[in-house]
Design an enzyme around this catalytic site. Structure first.
Site, PDB file in Angstrom:
ATOM      1  N   ASN A  81       5.975 -10.917  24.269  1.00 39.05           N
ATOM      2  CA  ASN A  81       5.659  -9.949  23.214  1.00 39.05           C
ATOM      3  C   ASN A  81       6.848  -9.766  22.275  1.00 39.05           C
ATOM      4  O   ASN A  81       8.012  -9.809  22.699  1.00 39.05           O
ATOM      5  CB  ASN A  81       5.150  -8.616  23.778  1.00 39.05           C
ATOM      6  N   GLU A  83       7.933  -7.129  19.424  1.00 42.06           N
ATOM      7  CA  GLU A  83       7.613  -5.871  18.751  1.00 42.06           C
ATOM      8  C   GLU A  83       8.344  -5.781  17.415  1.00 42.06           C
ATOM      9  O   GLU A  83       9.247  -6.570  17.120  1.00 42.06           O
ATOM     10  CB  GLU A  83       7.984  -4.699  19.678  1.00 42.06           C
ATOM     11  N   CYS A  92       1.450  -9.614  20.910  1.00 42.93           N
ATOM     12  CA  CYS A  92       1.392  -9.693  22.369  1.00 42.93           C
ATOM     13  C   CYS A  92       1.864 -11.060  22.865  1.00 42.93           C
ATOM     14  O   CYS A  92       1.831 -12.063  22.128  1.00 42.93           O
ATOM     15  CB  CYS A  92      -0.044  -9.461  22.847  1.00 42.93           C
ATOM     16  N   GLU A  94       0.388 -13.034  24.984  1.00 47.09           N
ATOM     17  CA  GLU A  94      -0.707 -14.006  25.010  1.00 47.09           C
ATOM     18  C   GLU A  94      -0.873 -14.657  23.636  1.00 47.09           C
ATOM     19  O   GLU A  94      -1.100 -15.867  23.528  1.00 47.09           O
ATOM     20  CB  GLU A  94      -2.028 -13.329  25.400  1.00 47.09           C
ATOM     21  N   CYS A 128      -6.397  -9.531  23.058  1.00 49.37           N
ATOM     22  CA  CYS A 128      -5.928 -10.776  23.691  1.00 49.37           C
ATOM     23  C   CYS A 128      -7.043 -11.436  24.493  1.00 49.37           C
ATOM     24  O   CYS A 128      -7.100 -12.660  24.576  1.00 49.37           O
ATOM     25  CB  CYS A 128      -4.713 -10.505  24.565  1.00 49.37           C
TER      26      CYS A 128
HETATM   27  N1  THU Z   1       1.338  -6.322  25.517  1.00 50.00           N
HETATM   28  C1  THU Z   1       1.209  -7.676  25.659  1.00 50.00           C
HETATM   29  O1  THU Z   1       2.113  -8.446  25.323  1.00 50.00           O
HETATM   30  N2  THU Z   1       0.053  -8.141  26.190  1.00 50.00           N
HETATM   31  C2  THU Z   1      -0.987  -7.376  26.601  1.00 50.00           C
HETATM   32  O2  THU Z   1      -2.028  -7.889  26.954  1.00 50.00           O
HETATM   33  C3  THU Z   1      -0.825  -5.921  26.659  1.00 50.00           C
HETATM   34  C4  THU Z   1       0.320  -5.377  25.890  1.00 50.00           C
HETATM   35  C5  THU Z   1       2.582  -5.813  24.915  1.00 50.00           C
HETATM   36  C6  THU Z   1       2.391  -5.258  23.530  1.00 50.00           C
HETATM   37  C7  THU Z   1       3.537  -4.290  23.416  1.00 50.00           C
HETATM   38  O3  THU Z   1       4.671  -4.995  22.954  1.00 50.00           O
HETATM   39  C8  THU Z   1       3.785  -3.851  24.848  1.00 50.00           C
HETATM   40  O4  THU Z   1       3.101  -4.757  25.686  1.00 50.00           O
HETATM   41  C9  THU Z   1       3.322  -2.434  25.136  1.00 50.00           C
HETATM   42  O5  THU Z   1       1.999  -2.252  24.780  1.00 50.00           O
END
Ligand code: THU
Length: 172
Positions: A81, A83, A92, A94, A128
């Site tokens: 991920n 941000e 995300c 995925e 995702c």
């Molecule tokens: N996140 C993912 O990378 N994949 C998911 O399926 C759920 C959430 C990340 C997004 C964000 O950076 C952090 O987790 C908190 O939501």
């Protein structure tokens, strides 16, 4: 013409769980030879997702996620991920792994593993699930894990039943 060739395979362990495989071929017993170098990854899908999770950029949620895809050709594609200070711009893990797979010229997921440090194995968000479904079959395995390697095995069909699909689009 009968082609007779000799092939020697040398396997050398390298860093990051990879092995360098040298194939030396002496075609038709002439002294010409060709060396093919392949990098074969013997790390499990979980280990790769765990490792790429370390690269996550998650200063706002502090929730690092790693995703590893094995495509139907056997190649691995990884994502974490990423941000952003403008929160909705974050992506995300995925999505990152899928983008790497498509950029690598592949579109078919054999299996995907998602790893995060959560009390129960992490489950992909709704968006995702739809992204994974785009490149999967309903029975494609989605492996969900915490950091300890305890894996819950689902299929994308279980995680996203009755999904919106090509079948809903009007025929051309
Ligand atoms: N996140 C993912 O990378 N994949 C998911 O399926 C759920 C959430 C990340 C997004 C964000 O950076 C952090 O987790 C908190 O939501």
């Amino acid at each position: 013409m009968v082609r007779v060739g000799l092939r020697f395979i040398i396997i050398i362990p390298s860093t990051c769980g990879k092995f360098l495989v040298f194939t030396i071929r002496l075609p038709d017993l002439k002294l010409r030879f060709k060396i093919e170098i392949q990098s074969i990854n013997f790390m499990s899908l979980f280990q790769q997702a765990l490792q790429v999770r370390e690269c996550a950029h998650a200063p706002y949620s502090k929730f690092k996620v790693g995703a590893a895809i094995r495509s139907t050709s056997g190649k691995f594609f990884l994502g974490c991920n990423v941000e952003n200070v403008a929160y909705p711009e974050g992506t995300c893990a995925e999505a990152g792994a899928i983008a790497a797979m498509v950029a690598g010229g592949e579109t078919c997921i054999e299996e995907i593993c998602i790893v995060a440090d959560s009390p129960v194995p992490v489950s992909p968000c709704g968006g995702c699930r739809q992204k994974i479904a785009e490149f999967s079959q309903p029975d494609t395995p989605v492996l969900l894990s915490g950091l300890n390697g305890e894996i819950i095995r689902k299929t994308i069909g279980e995680l996203l039943p009755d999904s919106f699909s090509k079948s809903h689009l009007p025929k051309e």
